[in-house]
Scaffold this active site. Sequence first.
Site, PDB file in Angstrom:
ATOM      1  N   TYR A  43       0.818  -1.219   0.000  1.00  0.00           N
ATOM      2  CA  TYR A  43       0.000   0.000   0.000  1.00  0.00           C
ATOM      3  C   TYR A  43       0.856   1.275   0.000  1.00  0.00           C
ATOM      4  CZ  TYR A  43      -3.665  -3.286   1.546  1.00  0.00           C
ATOM      5  OH  TYR A  43      -4.525  -4.340   1.674  1.00  0.00           O
ATOM      6  N   LEU A 182     -17.414  -3.513   2.466  1.00  0.00           N
ATOM      7  CA  LEU A 182     -18.511  -2.749   1.864  1.00  0.00           C
ATOM      8  C   LEU A 182     -18.570  -3.024   0.360  1.00  0.00           C
ATOM      9  CD1 LEU A 182     -17.871   0.648   3.731  1.00  0.00           C
ATOM     10  CD2 LEU A 182     -19.505  -1.158   4.345  1.00  0.00           C
ATOM     11  N   LYS A 223     -12.302   0.338   4.709  1.00  0.00           N
ATOM     12  CA  LYS A 223     -11.419   1.483   4.499  1.00  0.00           C
ATOM     13  C   LYS A 223     -12.284   2.741   4.476  1.00  0.00           C
ATOM     14  CE  LYS A 223      -9.332   4.344   1.167  1.00  0.00           C
ATOM     15  NZ  LYS A 223      -9.916   5.099   0.040  1.00  0.00           N
TER      16      LYS A 223
END
Length: 268
Positions: A43, A182, A223
Amino acid sequence: MSELDLHRLGLGTWQNTDPEQCAESVKTALELGYRNIDTAQAYENEEAVGHGIAEADVPREEVFLATKVDTANLAHDDVLATAEESLERLGVDYLDLLYVHWPTEAYDPEGTLSAFQQLYDEGAIRHIGVSNFEPRHLDEAREVLDAPVFANQVEMHPYLQQAELREYAREHGHTVVAYSPLARTEMLDDPVLQDIAEKHDATVPQVTLAWFLSLDNVAAIPKATGAEHIRDNWGAYDVDLDDEDLDRIADLDRGHREIDFEGAPWDE
Ligand code: NAP
């Protein structure tokens, strides 16, 4: 009980790459009550995540910090060297959880996991995790490791409920950590979740995350970048789904993946 039972909702940080924003997200989350932070070498934000932890008014030992070794770094010596670099970038002297990010590229069960075992024995990492592992990879990893597999981090949300991996985790005593919980915002448009959200005067992310909280040995790491989403998601703890809601969400399962590619571990 796993430590992750205390930290069922964490903060994901993939694509939160602006250093100031990322540090601010982590600090905001910690100060709101989050204690579980997820990053990865890939990341390219470990330093910012470390700054967020350092700046928050929360002691390091209260934070459950996880990072992942990138697929290019999974040869034995590279695991040892790059785990050290991750510790330096994060500004900490131990990790709560270090994952094998994917069982691909330089992953070799013996070589890779003996390095994870060494880091565990030396106290540099408190737990060993794997990510994107299927049952056959888990069988092999459990055979090679002396330490337990603590968590398998995989994509999971109402459209991909991962019954088999959850059952495997229950049998073998590890936690499933749900990434993209999500479905990378796809959940927001689901009419059933919208209906349940309206019923509880809640938001769709809250209902989705409350569903995770209703499950055994599962943690979720949405996130969220700004304070509004970070706070909204934390509100999942205040949503009490009833059996009818849970049944309706169970029916949404459809094997849909957000993250998929040719040669993925589940394809072989
Ligand atoms: P996700 O958490 O399902 O979705 C993130 C998206 O949802 C972002 O666009 C975020 O927007 C938005 N969002 C968050 N809370 C919201 C809210 N309350 N209302 C409206 N929108 C909201 O997807 P993800 O980032 O793919 O997965 C979560 C974490 O899992 C990652 O960050 C990473 O740490 C981990 N992960 C791991 C792997 C792996 O291979 N192990 C793969 C993928 C992800 P904002 O950013 O604008 O808030």
